[in-house]
Design a protein around this motif. Structure first.
Motif, mmCIF file in Angstrom:
data_model
loop_
_atom_site.group_PDB
_atom_site.id
_atom_site.type_symbol
_atom_site.label_atom_id
_atom_site.label_comp_id
_atom_site.label_asym_id
_atom_site.label_seq_id
_atom_site.Cartn_x
_atom_site.Cartn_y
_atom_site.Cartn_z
ATOM 1 N N GLY A 8 36.509 43.748 49.373
ATOM 2 C CA GLY A 8 35.762 43.325 48.203
ATOM 3 C C GLY A 8 34.415 44.025 48.121
ATOM 4 O O GLY A 8 33.887 44.525 49.122
ATOM 5 N N SER A 40 45.551 43.703 45.029
ATOM 6 C CA SER A 40 44.175 43.598 45.499
ATOM 7 C C SER A 40 43.763 44.879 46.200
ATOM 8 O O SER A 40 44.574 45.548 46.838
ATOM 9 C CB SER A 40 44.046 42.414 46.464
ATOM 10 N N ASN A 41 42.485 45.221 46.078
ATOM 11 C CA ASN A 41 41.924 46.295 46.882
ATOM 12 C C ASN A 41 41.751 45.819 48.319
ATOM 13 O O ASN A 41 41.721 44.617 48.597
ATOM 14 C CB ASN A 41 40.575 46.729 46.305
ATOM 15 N N THR A 45 34.553 45.274 37.228
ATOM 16 C CA THR A 45 35.176 43.963 37.384
ATOM 17 C C THR A 45 34.869 43.069 36.185
ATOM 18 O O THR A 45 35.485 42.022 36.041
ATOM 19 C CB THR A 45 34.707 43.256 38.669
ATOM 20 N N GLY A 66 38.984 42.584 41.673
ATOM 21 C CA GLY A 66 39.913 43.412 42.427
ATOM 22 C C GLY A 66 40.146 42.929 43.837
ATOM 23 O O GLY A 66 40.821 43.602 44.621
ATOM 24 N N HIS A 67 39.616 41.756 44.178
ATOM 25 C CA HIS A 67 39.721 41.234 45.544
ATOM 26 C C HIS A 67 39.422 39.738 45.488
ATOM 27 O O HIS A 67 38.645 39.291 44.626
ATOM 28 C CB HIS A 67 38.711 41.962 46.444
ATOM 29 N N PRO A 68 39.999 38.930 46.386
ATOM 30 C CA PRO A 68 39.714 37.496 46.366
ATOM 31 C C PRO A 68 38.232 37.154 46.464
ATOM 32 O O PRO A 68 37.776 36.191 45.827
ATOM 33 C CB PRO A 68 40.494 36.973 47.584
ATOM 34 N N THR A 106 45.270 35.230 48.646
ATOM 35 C CA THR A 106 45.374 35.872 47.345
ATOM 36 C C THR A 106 44.245 35.380 46.438
ATOM 37 O O THR A 106 43.553 34.404 46.742
ATOM 38 C CB THR A 106 46.721 35.552 46.679
ATOM 39 N N MET A 107 44.077 36.051 45.304
ATOM 40 C CA MET A 107 43.073 35.590 44.343
ATOM 41 C C MET A 107 43.396 34.184 43.859
ATOM 42 O O MET A 107 42.485 33.356 43.668
ATOM 43 C CB MET A 107 43.012 36.551 43.157
ATOM 44 N N PRO A 135 41.774 45.701 40.396
ATOM 45 C CA PRO A 135 42.655 46.108 41.498
ATOM 46 C C PRO A 135 43.128 47.546 41.434
ATOM 47 O O PRO A 135 43.874 47.983 42.314
ATOM 48 C CB PRO A 135 43.836 45.138 41.375
#
Length: 299
Positions: free
Chosen positions: A167, A163-164, A211, A136-138, A3-4, A191
């Motif tokens: 990345g 999350s998308n 972002t 939107g992504h880690p 996860t982020m 996201p």
């Protein structure tokens, strides 16, 4: 996939080893993840307990000594509860620091409304000089976090469980053009990108990916709007609906335009549910976005 928040913990732990200027201030949240870092750097990893105002004050004090503080908690405890300290201890004193939140608008619905913060970005909009990143992504979260740590100003990094699927390269500045079209502009924030792409897959629209939402990329929006006589713009944000509509309107002052702000509604949803159910209830799933975007763009 991590996860982020997982990525934040791993990345920050490495950065603490590499950069003696960096400090981390916690208020219990995520403390377990930083056990090793706390043992390795007891003078630079500080847990103040459940005292969010002190969290900000301690970080600001470290900044006054020349350190670069990272301050972390759930968004509702990081921005909303200690807002006076964010305004005064950081802003009024003119010092920099990095706020890194978890929880987002409704990542943990079972925690109730105390742990939800759809209004965090709108609240920070009342202050001057903040950079706001919404990965939107880690992978994007790590890249933006590293940029924030290397900078000197006041930065908010908003992390989410949503999350998308993949990345994208992030610059930390303007919007990225994902798809070009002639029937309007849709800005997907963090996201929201996957759902926006699913909702607009056969529509003749330009899709911009954001972002970094503050500073707002006014020039990028104007370029995407093209040379037509008018512009139709939809902004899809994972926080309070309409947060960026004024910024979009200011960017298009010299062009007749319409702007639709989609995001989290103001009405409190009092059933816990799950994250996906909150998305659907606010019309932020692909189906809900499709209906609202096509309804707005159709003449």
């Amino acid at each position: 996939m991590d996860t982020m928040r997982d990525r934040f913990i791993a990345t920050t732990s490495r950065l603490l080893d590499e950069d003696p200027r960096l400090a981390l201030v916690l208020a219990e949240i995520s403390r377990d993840g930083f056990d090793r870092a706390e043992r390795a750097h007891p003078d630079r990893v500080i847990n103040v307990g459940i005292r969010e105002q002190l969290l900000i004050g301690t970080g600001a004090g470290m900044a006054l000594t020349g350190m670069r503080p990272l301050m972390h908690s759930f968004a509702s405890f990081l921005v909303e509860r200690p807002f006076e300290q964010v305004k005064l201890d950081l802003g009024h004193q003119g010092v920099g620091g990095v706020l890194v939140s978890a929880g987002a608008s409704y990542d943990w619905p079972a925690g109730g409304f105390t742990h939800m913060s759809p209004g965090d970005v709108a609240l920070l909009d009342t202050l001057d000089g903040w950079t706001v990143h919404v990965p939107g992504h880690p992978d994007e979260a790590e890249a933006l976090l590293r940029q924030a740590v290397a900078a000197d100003g006041r930065v908010y990094v908003r992390l989410s469980l949503q999350s998308n699927g993949t990345g994208r390269p992030v610059s930390g500045t303007g919007f990225d053009t994902v798809r070009e079209g002639a029937g309007g502009v849709v800005i997907a924030v963090g996201p929201m990108l996957d759902n926006v792409l699913a909702a607009t897959q056969d529509l003749d629209v330009t899709v911009l990916y954001a972002t970094t939402v503050r500073p707002f990329d006014s020039a990028g929006l104007r370029r995407a709007a093209g040379g037509g006589p008018t512009a139709d713009v939809v902004i899809v944000e994972p926080y309070l609906a309409g947060t960026s509509t004024a910024a979009a309107g200011d960017a298009l002052t010299e062009l007749p335009h319409r702007v639709l702000g989609l995001g989290v509604g103001r009405a409190e949803l009092r059933r816990y549910g799950q994250l996906e159910e909150h998305l659907a209830a606010h019309g932020l799933d692909a189906r809900g976005l499709r209906q609202r975007i096509t309804g707005f763009l159709r003449p």
